[in-house]
Design a protein around this motif. Structure first.
Motif, short mmCIF file in Angstrom:
data_model
loop_
_atom_site.label_atom_id
_atom_site.label_comp_id
_atom_site.label_asym_id
_atom_site.label_seq_id
_atom_site.Cartn_x
_atom_site.Cartn_y
_atom_site.Cartn_z
N TYR A 1 0.96 -1.24 0.01
CA TYR A 1 0.03 -0.10 -0.05
C TYR A 1 0.72 1.18 -0.05
CZ TYR A 1 -3.65 3.26 1.61
OH TYR A 1 -4.58 4.18 1.62
N GLU A 2 2.09 1.21 0.83
CA GLU A 2 2.72 2.47 0.83
C GLU A 2 3.40 2.79 -0.68
OE1 GLU A 2 3.22 4.81 3.01
OE2 GLU A 2 3.08 4.03 4.90
N ILE A 3 3.80 1.68 -0.88
CA ILE A 3 4.32 1.66 -2.56
C ILE A 3 3.29 1.94 -3.48
CG2 ILE A 3 5.73 0.35 -4.24
CD1 ILE A 3 7.14 1.01 -1.34
N MET B 1 7.32 8.72 5.64
CA MET B 1 7.56 7.44 6.31
C MET B 1 7.23 6.13 5.35
SD MET B 1 8.63 7.90 9.24
CE MET B 1 8.18 6.50 10.13
N GLY B 2 6.98 6.37 4.15
CA GLY B 2 6.35 5.23 3.36
C GLY B 2 7.39 4.08 3.27
N LEU B 3 8.52 4.62 2.66
CA LEU B 3 9.61 3.40 2.30
C LEU B 3 10.18 3.11 3.64
CD1 LEU B 3 11.52 5.35 -0.51
CD2 LEU B 3 10.33 3.36 -0.71
N ILE C 1 0.88 3.78 -3.07
CA ILE C 1 0.55 5.25 -2.58
C ILE C 1 1.52 6.13 -3.37
CG2 ILE C 1 0.56 7.03 -1.06
CD1 ILE C 1 -2.14 5.69 -1.13
N ASN C 2 2.97 5.56 -3.39
CA ASN C 2 4.07 6.57 -3.99
C ASN C 2 4.02 6.64 -5.64
OD1 ASN C 2 5.22 6.77 -1.63
ND2 ASN C 2 6.92 5.59 -1.90
N LEU C 3 3.45 5.55 -5.96
CA LEU C 3 2.94 5.55 -7.55
C LEU C 3 1.73 6.76 -7.66
CD1 LEU C 3 2.72 1.80 -8.62
CD2 LEU C 3 4.67 3.58 -9.07
N ILE C 4 1.03 6.69 -6.90
CA ILE C 4 0.09 7.93 -7.15
C ILE C 4 0.48 9.08 -6.73
CG2 ILE C 4 -2.25 8.55 -6.20
CD1 ILE C 4 -2.91 5.54 -5.26
N ILE C 5 1.16 9.02 -5.66
CA ILE C 5 1.59 10.65 -5.48
C ILE C 5 2.90 11.39 -5.93
CG2 ILE C 5 0.20 10.61 -3.54
CD1 ILE C 5 2.61 10.16 -1.49
N HIS C 6 3.85 10.40 -6.51
CA HIS C 6 5.05 10.86 -6.77
C HIS C 6 5.31 10.73 -8.23
CE1 HIS C 6 6.20 11.67 -2.77
NE2 HIS C 6 6.05 10.33 -2.42
N THR C 7 4.64 9.82 -9.04
CA THR C 7 4.88 9.80 -10.39
C THR C 7 4.21 10.50 -11.52
OG1 THR C 7 3.52 7.80 -10.84
CG2 THR C 7 5.38 7.13 -10.06
MG LIG Z 1 5.14 7.47 0.43
#
Ligand SMILES: [Mg+2]
Ligand SMILES: Nc1ncnc2c1ncn2[C@@H]1O[C@H](COP(=O)(O)OP(=O)(O)O)[C@@H](O)[C@H]1O
Lengths: 121, 320
Positions: free
Chosen positions: B224-226, B287-289, B228-234
């Motif tokens: 889920y953290e990873i 804190m995701g990674l 979310i990273n695709l959603i917010i950082h890419t």
């Molecule tokens: Mg994150």
């Protein structure tokens, strides 16, 4: 504490009954989903003021059976449906996060204890 | 519900006899009694009793006062036989019926009623509710039949449980030199509504194939953290691919940019370049990674600016 007892303590509402009428022993309050994902234990009550689909997802991933929305923010139907589908119970408190937590703590619902200190960037 | 469950958890170990015994505690009188409430007035004769018993095929009838319907006694087949022996079929029912009534409460466990039957040597008990109203008649035969029904139900449920159990090991049933299950999901940038579906589906799949709650939870949180990273950082979102094997689960997230300039910096607690939109959604605490690394047994990140990012996580399946 069960959903109905929690609602009584905070003079709040049960918006969605949990699929299983679980007895939670601990609570964790946060508006940061990553904090919940990092620190919350399974089978606890989650208090938050954040209203969006990711709040429900976060609880779902973390095996959290009950979410309590604070500050009188009534979530839209979409979120309630999501919670229902995931078997997660939803409660609403018209008190602030501080007061809601205080009332529950006073009624005997514990926190998860002291956490370790981590230097942030 | 919880009581039945307690019965189940013990079923594997206990002998059937002890299950029967247990059932007598768990089943209520009202579940096994004959809810036959037909009564007769105290003014009738034993001959009338004989006719009613024969036509209705019952062996005990409560006798009530004609005016107030108050319970006065119970006339049984044994009483009828005595009347026949004494050639007194025309006597009033009140002469032969039992008046020191032994009753059972409809809500009490069968075991209590059974004890009372044993102690008094009576063939049947009159069942009343809390308010004293007649609810039915209870014989040893009723109890036996009720217990057998309950036992049958119990075994059906155990069979069902065993079938469910078997489906939990479908991985073990698949025989190959290398077995794996691949789940692939497209994740869109900025999609906060559907976001998390990949992780949710992976979690459900793991639960289906019998992962422990702990394993399902840690894979779900890290994924889920990873996600979310695709959603917010890419720029354009990316893909999540889960490869599930009996001994190991690998989850990979990959995207085509923008990439991470300094991976070791990005992996430190509290480091974040998240937008204010992401923060509004409760993410971007840096804190995701860190979270994902804590949940996984291994976490590797490869990234190059303008090229993209690949996060690979390994989860070992603990053997019980
Ligand atoms: Mg994150
Ligand atoms: N898929 C990705 N593409 C580009 N940058 C990323 C990606 N994943 C993580 N990052 C970078 O790593 C940082 C730390 O990520 P993370 O620990 O998940 O914290 P957060 O998401 O809260 O910022 C992010 O702020 C971002 O700069």
């Amino acid at each position: 504490m069960k959903a109905n007892e929690i609602a009584a303590v905070i003079d709040g509402e049960v918006l969605v009954s949990p699929a299983v009428d679980v007895e939670v022993e601990y609570a964790f309050a946060a508006d940061l989903m990553s904090d919940i994902l990092a620190f919350a234990r399974p089978q606890i009550l989650m208090l938050t003021g954040l209203i969006n689909p990711q709040t429900i997802r976060t609880a779902e991933m973390s095996d959290i059976p009950l979410i309590l929305f604070v500050r009188g923010k009534r979530p839209p139907k979409l979120l309630l449906n999501m919670a229902q589908a995931a078997g997660i119970g939803v409660l609403l408190s018209a008190h602030s996060m501080y007061e809601t937590s205080g009332l529950l703590y006073q009624a005997g619902l514990s926190g998860i204890g002291k956490l370790s200190v981590v230097q942030q960037r | 519900m919880s009581q039945n469950f307690s019965l189940f958890t013990r079923m594997n170990k206990d002998l059937p006899l002890s299950i029967l015994h247990e059932l007598t505690y768990e089943i209520q009188v009202s579940e096994v009694m004959s809810p036959q409430i037909s009564t007769l007035p105290s003014t009738i004769s034993m001959r009338d009793v004989k006719n009613v018993m024969r036509s209705q095929r019952i062996s005990g009838i409560p006798i009530v006062s004609a005016e107030q319907q108050k319970l006065l006694g119970l006339v049984s087949v044994e009483d009828l036989i005595r009347a026949l022996e004494q050639n007194k079929l025309d006597a009033a029912v009140t002469e032969f019926m039992a008046t020191n009534l032994i009753t059972a409460l409809d809500e009490e466990p069968v075991v209590e009623a059974l004890k009372r039957l044993e102690r008094t040597g009576f063939g049947r008990l009159v069942v009343v509710d809390k308010k004293g109203n007649l609810a039915g008649i209870l014989t040893k035969g009723d109890i036996m039949a009720g217990l057998l029904r309950a036992l049958e139900k119990t075994y059906h449920r155990v069979e069902q449980l065993q079938q469910d159990e078997q489906s939990h090991h479908f991985f073990a049933a698949l025989n190959s030199d290398e077995t794996s299950l691949t789940l692939r999901y497209r994740v869109r940038a900025g999609d906060f509504i559907k976001g998390g579906q990949a992780s949710s589906n992976i979690k459900k799949a793991l639960q289906h194939i019998g992962a422990t709650p702990q394993l399902a939870r840690r894979v779900a949180i890290a994924t889920y953290e990873i996600e979310i990273n695709l959603i917010i950082h890419t720029d354009d979102g990316g893909y999540i691919v889960a490869e599930v094997r009996p001994a190991q689960i690998k989850v990979v997230a990959h995207d085509d940019g923008p990439g991470i300039a300094d991976v070791s910096l990005a992996r430190q607690p509290g480091y974040s370049t998240a937008s204010s939109k992401a923060r509004e959604m409760g993410f971007g605490a840096g804190m995701g990674l860190v979270n994902a690394e804590r949940c996984a047994d291994e976490l590797h990140v490869w990234s190059a600016l303008t090229v993209g990012t690949r996060v690979e996580m390994i989860f070992n399946v603990a053997v019980p």
